[in-house]
Design a protein around this motif. Structure first.
Motif, PDB file in Angstrom:
ATOM      1  N   TRP A 205      11.725  44.539   5.180  1.00 42.01           N
ATOM      2  CA  TRP A 205      12.491  44.045   6.320  1.00 42.01           C
ATOM      3  C   TRP A 205      11.830  44.587   7.587  1.00 42.01           C
ATOM      4  O   TRP A 205      11.713  45.795   7.766  1.00 42.01           O
ATOM      5  CB  TRP A 205      13.933  44.501   6.229  1.00 42.01           C
ATOM      6  CG  TRP A 205      14.760  44.125   7.426  1.00 42.01           C
ATOM      7  CD1 TRP A 205      15.120  44.935   8.455  1.00 42.01           C
ATOM      8  CD2 TRP A 205      15.301  42.841   7.710  1.00 42.01           C
ATOM      9  NE1 TRP A 205      15.863  44.238   9.372  1.00 42.01           N
ATOM     10  CE2 TRP A 205      15.990  42.937   8.936  1.00 42.01           C
ATOM     11  CE3 TRP A 205      15.268  41.617   7.049  1.00 42.01           C
ATOM     12  CZ2 TRP A 205      16.647  41.861   9.514  1.00 42.01           C
ATOM     13  CZ3 TRP A 205      15.924  40.536   7.625  1.00 42.01           C
ATOM     14  CH2 TRP A 205      16.601  40.656   8.829  1.00 42.01           C
ATOM     15  N   VAL A 206      11.368  43.680   8.435  1.00 41.12           N
ATOM     16  CA  VAL A 206      10.684  44.061   9.670  1.00 41.12           C
ATOM     17  C   VAL A 206      11.698  44.049  10.805  1.00 41.12           C
ATOM     18  O   VAL A 206      12.197  42.982  11.204  1.00 41.12           O
ATOM     19  CB  VAL A 206       9.508  43.112   9.963  1.00 41.12           C
ATOM     20  CG1 VAL A 206       8.859  43.463  11.294  1.00 41.12           C
ATOM     21  CG2 VAL A 206       8.487  43.179   8.828  1.00 41.12           C
ATOM     22  N   LYS A 211      13.257  39.909  10.194  1.00 39.11           N
ATOM     23  CA  LYS A 211      12.874  38.984   9.136  1.00 39.11           C
ATOM     24  C   LYS A 211      12.461  39.755   7.891  1.00 39.11           C
ATOM     25  O   LYS A 211      12.005  40.901   7.977  1.00 39.11           O
ATOM     26  CB  LYS A 211      11.707  38.090   9.577  1.00 39.11           C
ATOM     27  CG  LYS A 211      12.092  37.010  10.575  1.00 39.11           C
ATOM     28  CD  LYS A 211      10.893  36.122  10.878  1.00 39.11           C
ATOM     29  CE  LYS A 211      11.254  35.019  11.850  1.00 39.11           C
ATOM     30  NZ  LYS A 211      10.082  34.144  12.153  1.00 39.11           N
ATOM     31  N   LEU A 212      12.612  39.093   6.754  1.00 39.47           N
ATOM     32  CA  LEU A 212      12.184  39.648   5.483  1.00 39.47           C
ATOM     33  C   LEU A 212      10.846  39.025   5.111  1.00 39.47           C
ATOM     34  O   LEU A 212      10.712  37.799   5.062  1.00 39.47           O
ATOM     35  CB  LEU A 212      13.220  39.351   4.396  1.00 39.47           C
ATOM     36  CG  LEU A 212      12.979  39.949   3.016  1.00 39.47           C
ATOM     37  CD1 LEU A 212      13.070  41.476   3.062  1.00 39.47           C
ATOM     38  CD2 LEU A 212      13.983  39.403   2.004  1.00 39.47           C
ATOM     39  N   ALA A 237      14.739  46.455  -0.250  1.00 32.55           N
ATOM     40  CA  ALA A 237      13.547  46.219   0.555  1.00 32.55           C
ATOM     41  C   ALA A 237      13.242  47.447   1.391  1.00 32.55           C
ATOM     42  O   ALA A 237      14.139  48.174   1.823  1.00 32.55           O
ATOM     43  CB  ALA A 237      13.743  45.005   1.469  1.00 32.55           C
ATOM     44  N   ALA A 238      11.943  47.679   1.600  1.00 35.17           N
ATOM     45  CA  ALA A 238      11.517  48.738   2.502  1.00 35.17           C
ATOM     46  C   ALA A 238      11.748  48.289   3.944  1.00 35.17           C
ATOM     47  O   ALA A 238      11.641  47.099   4.256  1.00 35.17           O
ATOM     48  CB  ALA A 238      10.046  49.058   2.278  1.00 35.17           C
ATOM     49  N   ILE A 239      12.060  49.238   4.816  1.00 37.48           N
ATOM     50  CA  ILE A 239      12.316  48.941   6.225  1.00 37.48           C
ATOM     51  C   ILE A 239      11.111  49.374   7.041  1.00 37.48           C
ATOM     52  O   ILE A 239      10.675  50.532   6.974  1.00 37.48           O
ATOM     53  CB  ILE A 239      13.580  49.671   6.730  1.00 37.48           C
ATOM     54  CG1 ILE A 239      14.772  49.362   5.834  1.00 37.48           C
ATOM     55  CG2 ILE A 239      13.861  49.313   8.169  1.00 37.48           C
ATOM     56  CD1 ILE A 239      15.135  47.901   5.783  1.00 37.48           C
ATOM     57  N   GLY A 269      18.669  37.355   2.305  1.00 38.11           N
ATOM     58  CA  GLY A 269      17.551  37.515   3.226  1.00 38.11           C
ATOM     59  C   GLY A 269      17.791  38.472   4.358  1.00 38.11           C
ATOM     60  O   GLY A 269      16.931  38.617   5.233  1.00 38.11           O
ATOM     61  N   ARG A 270      18.950  39.190   4.364  1.00 36.17           N
ATOM     62  CA  ARG A 270      19.257  40.112   5.449  1.00 36.17           C
ATOM     63  C   ARG A 270      19.923  41.374   4.888  1.00 36.17           C
ATOM     64  O   ARG A 270      20.574  41.315   3.835  1.00 36.17           O
ATOM     65  CB  ARG A 270      20.184  39.486   6.484  1.00 36.17           C
ATOM     66  CG  ARG A 270      19.644  38.239   7.170  1.00 36.17           C
ATOM     67  CD  ARG A 270      20.548  37.819   8.315  1.00 36.17           C
ATOM     68  NE  ARG A 270      20.608  38.844   9.344  1.00 36.17           N
ATOM     69  CZ  ARG A 270      19.707  39.000  10.317  1.00 36.17           C
ATOM     70  NH1 ARG A 270      18.666  38.186  10.375  1.00 36.17           N
ATOM     71  NH2 ARG A 270      19.835  39.955  11.220  1.00 36.17           N
ATOM     72  N   PRO A 271      19.787  42.523   5.593  1.00 35.38           N
ATOM     73  CA  PRO A 271      20.496  43.734   5.151  1.00 35.38           C
ATOM     74  C   PRO A 271      22.006  43.503   5.172  1.00 35.38           C
ATOM     75  O   PRO A 271      22.539  42.860   6.083  1.00 35.38           O
ATOM     76  CB  PRO A 271      20.094  44.779   6.195  1.00 35.38           C
ATOM     77  CG  PRO A 271      18.805  44.277   6.784  1.00 35.38           C
ATOM     78  CD  PRO A 271      18.921  42.786   6.761  1.00 35.38           C
TER      79      PRO A 271
END
Length: 390
Positions: A205-206, A211-212, A237-239, A269-271
């Motif tokens: 996750w950027v 966005k993923l 997911a890594a942040i 697709g989102r935290p």
């Protein structure tokens, strides 16, 4: 593939293993964890003898009875009372699952439930029913796409590094030697492609873009990212603060990564929240393990805590580099159950948080597969049957 020391986070270790080890070493060496091989490596024999397994320990004699076994909790019985002496037993980890799982396989137990059985520094494979699949005659084992296994054996051939022989199972489930230059349908000819343990895309996750992305790479310094095709099912997911290659290298390939809360639960697709974790496993049975402030617990897919952050890493892995056992990760749930560890004692809980086997009853427990689970008592491994599941 070698088991890594528990220095970096599990995502980072798997990523580094897939990229640095698989991408760099395997593509250069044509092996899955073997040592560097001279260019003039001699040809290997075509059909080595593969035994059905080592001799089992002798059973106790009548004048030296086994210590009494503890009473079992309701719903459990011994399918095989403890009989097997090993240096260590642990589930084979699945480095890559189905295409639908490919973003989400960190910490998964291989679906056939086979276990690595270690004795005197050598590894074999045991089935959930206690039958030997391969004896303790090998130096390493890995499992990848399609439940395909590769067992490696180091052979002293007089050269500087020795020879690394690799074995796979044929259509009759018999081990056979992988021949030099052997090709696969895709023409690759590499064991890494036989197993499918090529680098998995790493979901990140950027933050700067909200966005993923899926980051992929075949070497430590050559990254690519893709926005399309990132799954919508729940995953860890890594942040990353941004999606540049410099940030990827600086954030992912540092020892300090394990000290940071750098993971989030992603759904759709989102935290799902602002919560961040030191490590996370993958979703199985509707829950996933997560680590916070040095302790493990379980979350459901909404991010709610199902089992509190009070437990230690439960999954022992053998480090072939040092010959030692380390636990750095928590088992994922299997068949509605999860193995927990606390202060060196093991317990079995339901994925909903209900105690099934209390702490301290057994010396060690492994995850449930096919209604069975391995349990160690008095230094010997046996097999328990969870009766309500068959």
């Amino acid at each position: 593939m070698k088991k890594c020391k528990p220095v970096l986070s599990v995502w980072n270790r798997r990523f580094m293993k897939g990229l640095a080890a698989a991408g760099a070493l395997c593509l250069l060496l044509g092996g899955c964890g073997g040592p560097a091989q001279p260019a003039s490596e001699p040809a290997v024999s075509s059909e080595p003898a593969v035994s059905s397994g080592p001799a089992l320990p002798a059973q106790p004699t009548p004048d030296a009875p086994s210590p009494a076994l503890p009473p079992l909790p309701a719903g459990f019985r011994w399918e095989k009372e403890p009989w097997l002496a090993l240096d260590g037993l642990t589930p084979v980890s699945l480095f890559r699952g189905t295409e639908e799982q490919r973003y989400c396989t960190v910490g998964l137990v291989s679906r056939d439930g086979w276990c690595e059985a270690w004795r005197d520094g050598k590894v074999g494979l045991l089935a959930p029913d206690g039958e030997w699949v391969a004896g303790c005659e090998y130096d390493d084992v890995c499992c990848g796409f399609g439940e395909k296994y590769v067992l490696g054996r180091r052979v002293d051939d007089g050269s500087q590094y020795g020879r690394w022989d690799e074995y796979v199972f044929d259509e009759n489930d018999k081990l056979r030697l992988v021949e030099p230059g052997e090709t696969n349908p895709d023409g690759s000819g590499l064991t890494i492609c036989i197993t499918g343990t090529a680098p998995n895309p790493l979901p990140c996750w950027v933050e700067s873009e909200q966005k993923l992305y899926a980051f992929s790479d075949l070497s430590l310094y050559n990254f690519s990212r893709s926005e399309g095709g990132v799954p919508q099912y729940p995953l860890a997911a890594a942040i990353l603060p941004d999606g540049t290659e410099d940030t990827m290298r600086a954030e992912m390939f540092t020892d300090s990564w394990a000290d940071k809360e750098k993971y989030a639960l992603i759904v759709g697709g989102r935290p799902v929240s602002e919560e961040r974790y030191q490590e996370m496993g993958c979703v199985a049975e509707g829950v996933l393990p997560a680590k916070k402030e040095g302790k493990w617990g379980l979350l459901d897919t909404s991010g709610a805590v199902v089992i509190p952050f009070e437990y230690d890493a439960s999954w022992p892995m053998y480090d072939t580099q040092t010959g030692t056992w380390n636990s750095a990760h928590c088992f994922n749930a299997t068949e509605g159950c999860v193995v927990l560890c606390q202060n060196g004692e093991y317990a079995l809980y339901s994925a909903a948080g209900e105690e099934l086997i209390p702490f301290g009853l057994f010396e060690q427990l492994l995850p449930v597969y096919g209604g069975r689970l391995w349990a160690r008592q008095n230094g010997l491994w046996g097999i328990l049957r969870l009766e309500q599941t068959g």
